[in-house]
Design an enzyme around this catalytic site. Structure first.
Site, short mmCIF file in Angstrom:
data_model
loop_
_atom_site.label_atom_id
_atom_site.label_comp_id
_atom_site.label_asym_id
_atom_site.label_seq_id
_atom_site.Cartn_x
_atom_site.Cartn_y
_atom_site.Cartn_z
N LYS A 117 -2.07 -12.56 -0.05
CA LYS A 117 -2.03 -12.92 1.38
C LYS A 117 -2.86 -11.88 2.12
O LYS A 117 -2.31 -10.90 2.64
CB LYS A 117 -0.59 -12.87 1.91
CG LYS A 117 0.37 -13.87 1.30
CD LYS A 117 1.70 -13.79 2.04
CE LYS A 117 2.86 -14.14 1.16
NZ LYS A 117 4.17 -13.87 1.79
N GLU B 184 0.24 -9.00 -11.36
CA GLU B 184 1.08 -9.23 -10.18
C GLU B 184 1.22 -10.72 -9.89
O GLU B 184 0.29 -11.49 -10.13
CB GLU B 184 0.45 -8.57 -8.95
CG GLU B 184 0.79 -7.11 -8.77
CD GLU B 184 2.22 -6.87 -8.31
OE1 GLU B 184 3.06 -7.80 -8.39
OE2 GLU B 184 2.51 -5.74 -7.90
N ASP B 185 2.37 -11.10 -9.37
CA ASP B 185 2.56 -12.46 -8.91
C ASP B 185 1.87 -12.67 -7.57
O ASP B 185 1.13 -13.63 -7.37
CB ASP B 185 4.06 -12.81 -8.81
CG ASP B 185 4.86 -11.76 -8.05
OD1 ASP B 185 4.30 -10.69 -7.68
OD2 ASP B 185 6.07 -11.98 -7.83
N PHE C 119 5.87 -17.57 3.33
CA PHE C 119 6.70 -17.07 2.24
C PHE C 119 6.79 -18.15 1.17
O PHE C 119 7.19 -19.28 1.45
CB PHE C 119 8.09 -16.68 2.73
CG PHE C 119 8.77 -15.75 1.76
CD1 PHE C 119 8.49 -14.39 1.77
CD2 PHE C 119 9.67 -16.24 0.82
CE1 PHE C 119 9.09 -13.53 0.85
CE2 PHE C 119 10.27 -15.39 -0.10
CZ PHE C 119 9.98 -14.03 -0.08
N VAL C 120 6.39 -17.80 -0.05
CA VAL C 120 6.33 -18.81 -1.12
C VAL C 120 7.34 -18.53 -2.23
O VAL C 120 7.72 -17.38 -2.47
CB VAL C 120 4.90 -18.91 -1.72
CG1 VAL C 120 3.94 -19.51 -0.71
CG2 VAL C 120 4.40 -17.56 -2.21
N ASP D 294 10.70 -15.59 -5.90
CA ASP D 294 12.07 -15.92 -5.46
C ASP D 294 12.26 -15.80 -3.96
O ASP D 294 11.49 -15.15 -3.25
CB ASP D 294 13.06 -14.97 -6.12
CG ASP D 294 12.99 -13.57 -5.52
OD1 ASP D 294 11.87 -13.01 -5.47
OD2 ASP D 294 14.02 -13.04 -5.08
N ARG E 38 13.10 -19.12 -8.82
CA ARG E 38 12.11 -18.57 -9.76
C ARG E 38 11.73 -19.59 -10.83
O ARG E 38 10.66 -19.54 -11.40
CB ARG E 38 12.67 -17.32 -10.47
CG ARG E 38 12.84 -16.11 -9.56
CD ARG E 38 13.08 -14.87 -10.42
NE ARG E 38 13.64 -13.75 -9.67
CZ ARG E 38 12.94 -12.87 -8.97
NH1 ARG E 38 11.64 -12.97 -8.90
NH2 ARG E 38 13.53 -11.88 -8.32
N LYS F 117 10.34 -8.54 -10.98
CA LYS F 117 10.61 -9.69 -11.81
C LYS F 117 9.59 -10.81 -11.61
O LYS F 117 9.37 -11.64 -12.48
CB LYS F 117 11.99 -10.27 -11.44
CG LYS F 117 13.16 -9.39 -11.69
CD LYS F 117 14.43 -10.18 -11.31
CE LYS F 117 15.63 -9.30 -11.22
NZ LYS F 117 16.81 -10.08 -10.76
N GLY F 118 8.98 -10.86 -10.43
CA GLY F 118 8.22 -12.04 -10.01
C GLY F 118 7.11 -12.49 -10.94
O GLY F 118 6.79 -13.67 -10.98
N ASP G 291 1.02 -8.86 -1.09
CA ASP G 291 1.33 -9.17 0.31
C ASP G 291 0.78 -8.02 1.16
O ASP G 291 -0.40 -7.99 1.48
CB ASP G 291 2.85 -9.34 0.40
CG ASP G 291 3.34 -9.79 1.75
OD1 ASP G 291 2.58 -10.42 2.48
OD2 ASP G 291 4.51 -9.50 2.09
P1 IMP Z 1 3.91 -6.05 -1.05
O1 IMP Z 1 4.34 -4.68 -1.45
O2 IMP Z 1 4.16 -6.30 0.41
O3 IMP Z 1 2.48 -6.38 -1.43
O4 IMP Z 1 4.85 -7.07 -1.78
C1 IMP Z 1 4.74 -7.34 -3.11
C2 IMP Z 1 6.02 -7.99 -3.64
O5 IMP Z 1 6.77 -8.63 -2.61
C3 IMP Z 1 5.65 -9.08 -4.61
O6 IMP Z 1 5.49 -8.58 -5.92
C4 IMP Z 1 6.83 -10.03 -4.46
O7 IMP Z 1 7.90 -9.65 -5.31
C5 IMP Z 1 7.28 -9.87 -3.02
N1 IMP Z 1 6.71 -10.93 -2.17
C6 IMP Z 1 5.74 -10.80 -1.24
N2 IMP Z 1 5.46 -11.97 -0.65
C7 IMP Z 1 6.27 -12.88 -1.24
C8 IMP Z 1 6.43 -14.31 -1.07
O8 IMP Z 1 5.78 -14.99 -0.28
N3 IMP Z 1 7.38 -14.88 -1.87
C9 IMP Z 1 8.13 -14.18 -2.79
N4 IMP Z 1 7.99 -12.86 -2.97
C10 IMP Z 1 7.07 -12.21 -2.20
MG MG Z 2 11.01 -10.80 -5.08
#
Ligand code: IMP
Ligand code: MG
Length: 182
Positions: free
Chosen positions: A131, A99-100, A152-153, A159, A165, A43-44, A103
């Site tokens: 990040k 992508e939002d 964490f943002v 969210d 959101r 959703k982000g 991480d």
């Molecule tokens: P990854 O698989 O660890 O790269 O995480 C990606 C997903 O985790 C993103 O699309 C977000 O939905 C969520 N996410 C990662 N870091 C944050 C954050 O700081 N705030 C909110 N959502 C996050």
């Molecule tokens: Mg999320």
């Protein structure tokens, strides 16, 4: 909307606008004759995608994919599931993943490999935030917005346990252990 304590402004509305506009300029230049398929990762990314496409003065189409990657807490559990898929056939299309935030990179890498398997003409990644210090898998972000520290943002689509959101700016949250992600 009243701001709660525990939220600290990280990226203002003006800074977000500048990042979105500069990404749009680059994408527009590369895709003006390609009718790209822009895939929003729900959703982000819904807020970012809606702002970005409105700055793209080219022919394009929009699709949505929903993934779920988190167990309880703010750490990715490393298991990504596709919760809903695109309707449009992406074969031979020029696809841009929106992508939002990237991480660990696990979610985006999963989506990239999945879409690659459906034979698009090209496949690139655009991410508003990243990040880098948290990365577990290597990812090339073709259209990177802004690198942020390991915080964490929330806001602008992002969210914490489905909350925040709708905030127009991006904040970092102090008590991130309260954020339950799906
Ligand atoms: P990854 O698989 O660890 O790269 O995480 C990606 C997903 O985790 C993103 O699309 C977000 O939905 C969520 N996410 C990662 N870091 C944050 C954050 O700081 N705030 C909110 N959502 C996050
Ligand atoms: Mg999320």
């Amino acid at each position: 909307m009243e701001k709660e304590t525990g939220l600290n402004l990280l990226i203002s509305r003006e800074e977000i606008d500048n990042i979105v506009m500069s990404l749009a300029v680059r994408i527009e230049k590369d895709y003006h004759d390609k009718n790209p398929l822009v895939i929003c990762i729900l959703k982000g990314s819904f807020v970012f995608t809606s702002d970005l496409v409105r700055h793209l003065g080219i022919n394009l189409e929009v699709e949505f994919i929903r993934t779920s990657s988190y167990g309880l807490g703010t750490q990715s559990c490393g298991q990504v599931k596709l919760v809903s898929d695109t309707v449009t056939d992406i074969r031979d299309r020029h696809v841009i993943i929106i992508e939002d935030i990237i991480d660990t990179g696990i979610t985006t890498s999963f989506v990239f490999d999945y879409l690659k398997g459906r034979n698009p003409a090209s496949l690139r990644i655009c991410s508003l935030l990243s990040k880098p210090s948290r990365r577990k898998v290597n990812i090339t972000i073709d259209y990177p917005g802004l690198d942020i520290p390991d915080k964490f943002v929330v806001g602008y689509g992002l969210d914490c346990a489905e909350k925040y959101r709708n905030l127009p700016e991006i904040y970092f949250i102090e008590e991130e252990e309260t954020c339950q992600q799906d």
